[in-house]
Design a protein around this motif. Sequence first.
Motif, mmCIF file in Angstrom:
data_model
loop_
_atom_site.group_PDB
_atom_site.id
_atom_site.type_symbol
_atom_site.label_atom_id
_atom_site.label_comp_id
_atom_site.label_asym_id
_atom_site.label_seq_id
_atom_site.Cartn_x
_atom_site.Cartn_y
_atom_site.Cartn_z
ATOM 1 N N VAL A 98 32.904 40.866 46.195
ATOM 2 C CA VAL A 98 31.943 40.821 44.802
ATOM 3 C C VAL A 98 32.722 41.106 44.169
ATOM 4 O O VAL A 98 32.851 41.954 43.475
ATOM 5 N N VAL A 99 31.968 39.845 43.149
ATOM 6 C CA VAL A 99 32.164 40.016 41.867
ATOM 7 C C VAL A 99 31.279 40.389 41.006
ATOM 8 O O VAL A 99 30.431 40.370 40.810
ATOM 9 N N GLY A 100 31.800 42.276 39.907
ATOM 10 C CA GLY A 100 30.510 42.780 39.747
ATOM 11 C C GLY A 100 30.847 42.939 38.140
ATOM 12 O O GLY A 100 32.197 43.313 37.380
ATOM 13 N N ASP A 139 31.438 47.737 30.758
ATOM 14 C CA ASP A 139 31.409 45.695 30.373
ATOM 15 C C ASP A 139 33.101 45.392 30.129
ATOM 16 O O ASP A 139 33.617 44.474 30.051
ATOM 17 N N ILE A 140 33.295 45.705 31.754
ATOM 18 C CA ILE A 140 34.432 44.868 32.367
ATOM 19 C C ILE A 140 33.642 44.073 33.389
ATOM 20 O O ILE A 140 33.536 44.456 34.443
ATOM 21 N N LEU A 141 34.966 43.212 33.860
ATOM 22 C CA LEU A 141 34.433 42.832 35.104
ATOM 23 C C LEU A 141 35.629 42.850 36.120
ATOM 24 O O LEU A 141 36.528 43.258 35.578
ATOM 25 N N VAL A 142 35.186 43.565 37.475
ATOM 26 C CA VAL A 142 35.874 44.046 37.917
ATOM 27 C C VAL A 142 35.245 43.637 39.644
ATOM 28 O O VAL A 142 34.500 42.148 39.940
ATOM 29 N N VAL A 143 36.458 43.301 40.626
ATOM 30 C CA VAL A 143 36.102 43.232 42.329
ATOM 31 C C VAL A 143 35.115 45.302 42.812
ATOM 32 O O VAL A 143 35.659 45.763 42.876
ATOM 33 N N VAL A 144 34.142 44.570 43.668
ATOM 34 C CA VAL A 144 33.340 45.377 44.285
ATOM 35 C C VAL A 144 33.346 45.238 45.930
ATOM 36 O O VAL A 144 33.635 44.221 46.440
ATOM 37 N N ALA A 145 34.070 46.063 46.367
ATOM 38 C CA ALA A 145 33.874 45.795 47.901
ATOM 39 C C ALA A 145 32.440 46.647 48.201
ATOM 40 O O ALA A 145 32.849 47.974 48.581
ATOM 41 N N LYS A 146 31.317 46.536 48.879
ATOM 42 C CA LYS A 146 30.193 46.636 48.664
ATOM 43 C C LYS A 146 30.389 47.029 50.342
ATOM 44 O O LYS A 146 31.098 47.611 51.048
ATOM 45 N N VAL A 147 29.514 48.555 50.257
ATOM 46 C CA VAL A 147 28.733 49.030 51.873
ATOM 47 C C VAL A 147 29.215 47.498 53.185
ATOM 48 O O VAL A 147 28.879 47.166 52.977
ATOM 49 N N ALA A 193 37.055 37.656 31.471
ATOM 50 C CA ALA A 193 35.618 38.260 31.352
ATOM 51 C C ALA A 193 35.066 36.882 32.506
ATOM 52 O O ALA A 193 33.863 36.693 32.467
ATOM 53 N N ASP A 194 35.617 35.859 31.993
ATOM 54 C CA ASP A 194 34.954 33.915 31.856
ATOM 55 C C ASP A 194 35.570 33.894 33.487
ATOM 56 O O ASP A 194 35.863 33.152 34.024
ATOM 57 N N TYR A 195 35.903 34.660 34.551
ATOM 58 C CA TYR A 195 36.589 34.496 35.522
ATOM 59 C C TYR A 195 36.164 34.053 36.886
ATOM 60 O O TYR A 195 36.623 32.573 37.063
ATOM 61 N N GLN A 196 34.933 34.962 37.107
ATOM 62 C CA GLN A 196 33.880 34.491 38.175
ATOM 63 C C GLN A 196 32.464 34.864 38.082
ATOM 64 O O GLN A 196 32.687 36.067 37.334
ATOM 65 N N PRO A 197 31.716 34.421 37.891
ATOM 66 C CA PRO A 197 29.793 34.620 37.839
ATOM 67 C C PRO A 197 29.835 36.536 38.739
ATOM 68 O O PRO A 197 30.251 36.156 39.602
#
Length: 213
Positions: A98-100, A139-147, A193-197
């Motif tokens: 997900v986007v984080g 204050d950056i937009l990243v990709v999170v691999a969740k558990v 910054a506006d890549y995905q919600p």
Amino acid sequence: MLITSYNPTQLGDTLIAILRPDVADQTVEGHANVTRISDAETGKTLGYNFFEVSKTLGQLDVNGQVHLTADQVDQLNTLLKANDFEPDLEFDATPKFVVGHVDSAEAHPKSDHLQITKTDVGEDQPLQIVSGSPNMQADILVVVAKVGAMMPDGLIIWPGELRGVESDGMIVSGRELQLPNAPQKPGALILPADYQPVGEPFDFERAQTLFTA
């Protein structure tokens, strides 16, 4: 938690189902075409091997992680019950990549390169994720691999600790996501910054053009 994979080239017509992390002391029990692997101390299921799985689910046109439907999970539970196992597979449709948004990033008290982040993934509470990315900051937009995520290289993300600090997930790089032309060096993938919600499933198809050759 349910993570499934299928690699017919290496394992034949076998579906691997993983429910919990491995432990050293395991018990293995097989009935017909199903093998259950459990924790010898607690008795909890760690995973299953479903042999000749195409007889149950039909042909799987997959080489890697399998995203089962609710009906397919029901079919596997029926197979477990028919083989005298507890039907303990649970369908999970929640996105794992997900986007984080990194709300904060603070130095780890026991490391000179790790940072403890609070990362918003669209849930009630931000995730605490320990990151070693050299470009980590607030204050950056990243990709999170969740558990529960399976990385492209097969690594599964479990809850864990890094030098005594709880970490629930992983902030990943383009290289770790195996995106085309991603830099082959450590560093979180920082999205525009506006890549995905925040909280949306990461769009892997769109991300194929994130990096230019």
